[in-house]
Design an enzyme around this catalytic site. Structure first.
Site, PDB file in Angstrom:
ATOM      1  N   SER A  21      53.111  38.145  87.245  1.00 59.17           N
ATOM      2  CA  SER A  21      51.677  38.221  87.469  1.00 59.17           C
ATOM      3  C   SER A  21      51.265  39.414  86.941  1.00 59.17           C
ATOM      4  CB  SER A  21      51.254  38.015  88.880  1.00 59.17           C
ATOM      5  OG  SER A  21      50.055  38.526  88.964  1.00 59.17           O
ATOM      6  N   TYR A  80      52.176  41.359  97.764  1.00 61.52           N
ATOM      7  CA  TYR A  80      52.481  40.234  96.609  1.00 61.52           C
ATOM      8  C   TYR A  80      52.456  41.158  95.499  1.00 61.52           C
ATOM      9  CZ  TYR A  80      50.999  37.125  93.217  1.00 61.52           C
ATOM     10  OH  TYR A  80      50.973  36.010  92.308  1.00 61.52           O
TER      11      TYR A  80
HETATM   12  P1  NAD Z   1      50.750  27.135  94.202  1.00 63.12           P
HETATM   13  O1  NAD Z   1      50.232  27.385  95.683  1.00 63.12           O
HETATM   14  O2  NAD Z   1      50.356  25.546  93.639  1.00 63.12           O
HETATM   15  O3  NAD Z   1      52.471  27.135  94.135  1.00 63.12           O
HETATM   16  C1  NAD Z   1      53.202  28.169  94.921  1.00 63.12           C
HETATM   17  C2  NAD Z   1      54.314  27.460  95.231  1.00 63.12           C
HETATM   18  O4  NAD Z   1      55.155  28.273  95.928  1.00 63.12           O
HETATM   19  C3  NAD Z   1      53.713  26.423  96.424  1.00 63.12           C
HETATM   20  O5  NAD Z   1      53.486  25.174  96.022  1.00 63.12           O
HETATM   21  C4  NAD Z   1      55.211  26.134  97.352  1.00 63.12           C
HETATM   22  O6  NAD Z   1      56.020  25.067  96.992  1.00 63.12           O
HETATM   23  C5  NAD Z   1      55.883  27.423  96.973  1.00 63.12           C
HETATM   24  N1  NAD Z   1      56.348  28.381  97.953  1.00 63.12           N
HETATM   25  C6  NAD Z   1      55.751  28.981  98.392  1.00 63.12           C
HETATM   26  N2  NAD Z   1      56.378  29.623  99.686  1.00 63.12           N
HETATM   27  C7  NAD Z   1      57.500  29.048  99.857  1.00 63.12           C
HETATM   28  C8  NAD Z   1      58.605  29.241 100.562  1.00 63.12           C
HETATM   29  N3  NAD Z   1      58.793  30.163 101.477  1.00 63.12           N
HETATM   30  N4  NAD Z   1      59.734  28.229 100.180  1.00 63.12           N
HETATM   31  C9  NAD Z   1      59.533  27.468  99.070  1.00 63.12           C
HETATM   32  N5  NAD Z   1      58.409  27.296  98.383  1.00 63.12           N
HETATM   33  C10 NAD Z   1      57.439  28.023  98.672  1.00 63.12           C
HETATM   34  O7  NAD Z   1      50.206  28.230  93.498  1.00 63.12           O
HETATM   35  P2  NAD Z   1      50.541  28.963  91.820  1.00 63.12           P
HETATM   36  O8  NAD Z   1      49.396  29.651  91.682  1.00 63.12           O
HETATM   37  O9  NAD Z   1      50.740  27.833  90.993  1.00 63.12           O
HETATM   38  O10 NAD Z   1      51.879  29.774  92.290  1.00 63.12           O
HETATM   39  C11 NAD Z   1      52.946  29.475  91.304  1.00 63.12           C
HETATM   40  C12 NAD Z   1      53.452  30.964  90.944  1.00 63.12           C
HETATM   41  O11 NAD Z   1      52.478  31.388  89.990  1.00 63.12           O
HETATM   42  C13 NAD Z   1      53.527  31.961  92.207  1.00 63.12           C
HETATM   43  O12 NAD Z   1      54.877  32.776  92.104  1.00 63.12           O
HETATM   44  C14 NAD Z   1      52.577  32.957  92.041  1.00 63.12           C
HETATM   45  O13 NAD Z   1      52.519  34.057  92.306  1.00 63.12           O
HETATM   46  C15 NAD Z   1      52.271  32.931  90.453  1.00 63.12           C
HETATM   47  N6  NAD Z   1      50.969  33.531  90.025  1.00 63.12           N
HETATM   48  C16 NAD Z   1      49.727  32.542  90.080  1.00 63.12           C
HETATM   49  C17 NAD Z   1      48.747  32.979  89.485  1.00 63.12           C
HETATM   50  C18 NAD Z   1      47.439  32.403  90.088  1.00 63.12           C
HETATM   51  O14 NAD Z   1      46.152  32.997  89.490  1.00 63.12           O
HETATM   52  N7  NAD Z   1      47.379  31.148  90.414  1.00 63.12           N
HETATM   53  C19 NAD Z   1      48.627  34.345  89.036  1.00 63.12           C
HETATM   54  C20 NAD Z   1      49.736  35.111  88.633  1.00 63.12           C
HETATM   55  C21 NAD Z   1      50.804  34.571  89.188  1.00 63.12           C
END
Ligand code: NAD
Ligand code: MG
Length: 297
Positions: A189, A202
């Site tokens: 991120s 985080y």
């Molecule tokens: P999202 O909520 O759609 O996806 C995150 C997924 O993580 C969930 O769908 C869930 O299935 C999984 N998860 C969470 N806790 C878990 C657990 N204990 N066991 C198994 N699975 C688990 O949100 P997203 O934004 O698509 O996130 C995906 C990745 O992107 C993450 O690593 C997040 O940190 C990263 N990210 C997101 C952003 C943003 O702005 N959305 C920015 C930077 C990084």
């Protein structure tokens, strides 16, 4: 119109959204997100770049992981989808989209904060796909807490277990199965370099993921396994409405970027495809920043 292969202005390719204040219990569901996110359902066009690949994607039910699953399938990969049991509806929808692309999808719900679940996930994947040559460590949790004094010990531990310790465990279990040519892509991120004051637990896991990616990348390169990362900026996903952001910040989500808008999950997928396909053979330990133009090291 929003096809990723045609000439487009990045400022206007996707709408400048102002999401209403909303709340979902963790983990949030894409199906209840307002406005709906774009995972590339109607736009992502594959060009055979992952033909015959066998991929495991964590957090594949929604958001960025769902966009990656759709893209990987349309590029020719069979996929195993990992997610939490509460996300079954979202996962079923992505399974259908993968199958519509003519590829196989296997659903493996489970909480990755336990070592046993991580090890079991890899074993089930290898059995279902007949091997494993593409791993996307994308699952993550993000809970905003304004003051370190209020950060529960349980949250600190669970965020670390889910975001970074699970990557160690899944990689340990997966690597013995991965032939030369295999790839690992970790989701990090912009928070790795620019931590928000309300995301201390985080953001520090994301810095650790960048470092882990560089170290493991060097370790596995001689074996022909490449490890890289993708660092998204603000992307519209259920993570943000299940306490990932302070509620009052949602209407302004993503507007601080030079593009002036939030990213959509499908805008992340091409970076994962590039780092997984053989065309990036000389790229190792790298983090591709996909964040709407915010400066990052
Ligand atoms: P999202 O909520 O759609 O996806 C995150 C997924 O993580 C969930 O769908 C869930 O299935 C999984 N998860 C969470 N806790 C878990 C657990 N204990 N066991 C198994 N699975 C688990 O949100 P997203 O934004 O698509 O996130 C995906 C990745 O992107 C993450 O690593 C997040 O940190 C990263 N990210 C997101 C952003 C943003 O702005 N959305 C920015 C930077 C990084
Ligand atoms: Mg989800």
């Amino acid at each position: 119109m929003t096809d990723q292969l045609t000439f487009q202005n990045p400022v206007t390719r996707f709408p400048d959204i102002s999401p209403p204040i909303q709340d979902q219990p963790e983990p949030g569901l894409d199906q209840e997100l307002a406005p709906q996110a774009d995972r590339g359902e109607t736009s992502y066009r594959g060009t055979g770049r992952l033909e015959g690949r066998k991929a495991l994607i964590t957090g594949a039910d929604s958001g960025i992981g769902a966009a990656v699953a759709i893209a990987f399938a349309r590029e020719g990969a069979d996929v195993a989808l990992s997610y939490l049991p509460a996300e079954e509806e979202d996962a079923q929808e992505i399974k259908t989209l993968v199958e519509e692309a003519g590829r196989k999808a296997f659903l493996f719900p489970g909480d990755l904060s336990s070592r046993e679940v991580c090890v079991d996930l890899v074993a089930k994947t290898v059995e279902a796909l007949g091997g494993l040559d593409a791993l996307v460590n994308n699952a993550g949790r993000q809970i905003a807490v304004e003051d370190i004094a209020d950060l529960p010990d349980e949250q600190i531990v669970d965020t670390y277990e889910t975001n970074i310790i699970a990557m160690f465990r899944i990689c340990q279990a997966a690597i013995p199965h991965m032939p030369p040519g295999s790839t690992i892509v970790n989701t990090t991120s912009i928070q790795a370099y620019q931590p928000s004051t309300h995301l201390l637990d985080y953001a520090s896991t994301k810095a650790a993921i960048n470092n882990f990616t560089k170290g493991l990348g060097q370790q596995l390169a001689p074996k022909g396994i490449r490890v890289n990362g993708v660092a998204p900026g603000p992307v519209w996903t259920p993570l943000q409405v299940s306490d990932g952001q302070p509620k009052e910040a949602l209407p302004e989500f993503g507007k601080q970027t030079p593009l002036g808008r939030a990213g959509q999950p499908t805008e992340m997928a091409p970076a994962f495809v590039f780092l997984t396909s053989a065309e990036s053979s000389y790229v190792i330990g790298e983090t591709v920043n996909a964040n709407g133009g915010m400066p990052s090291p």
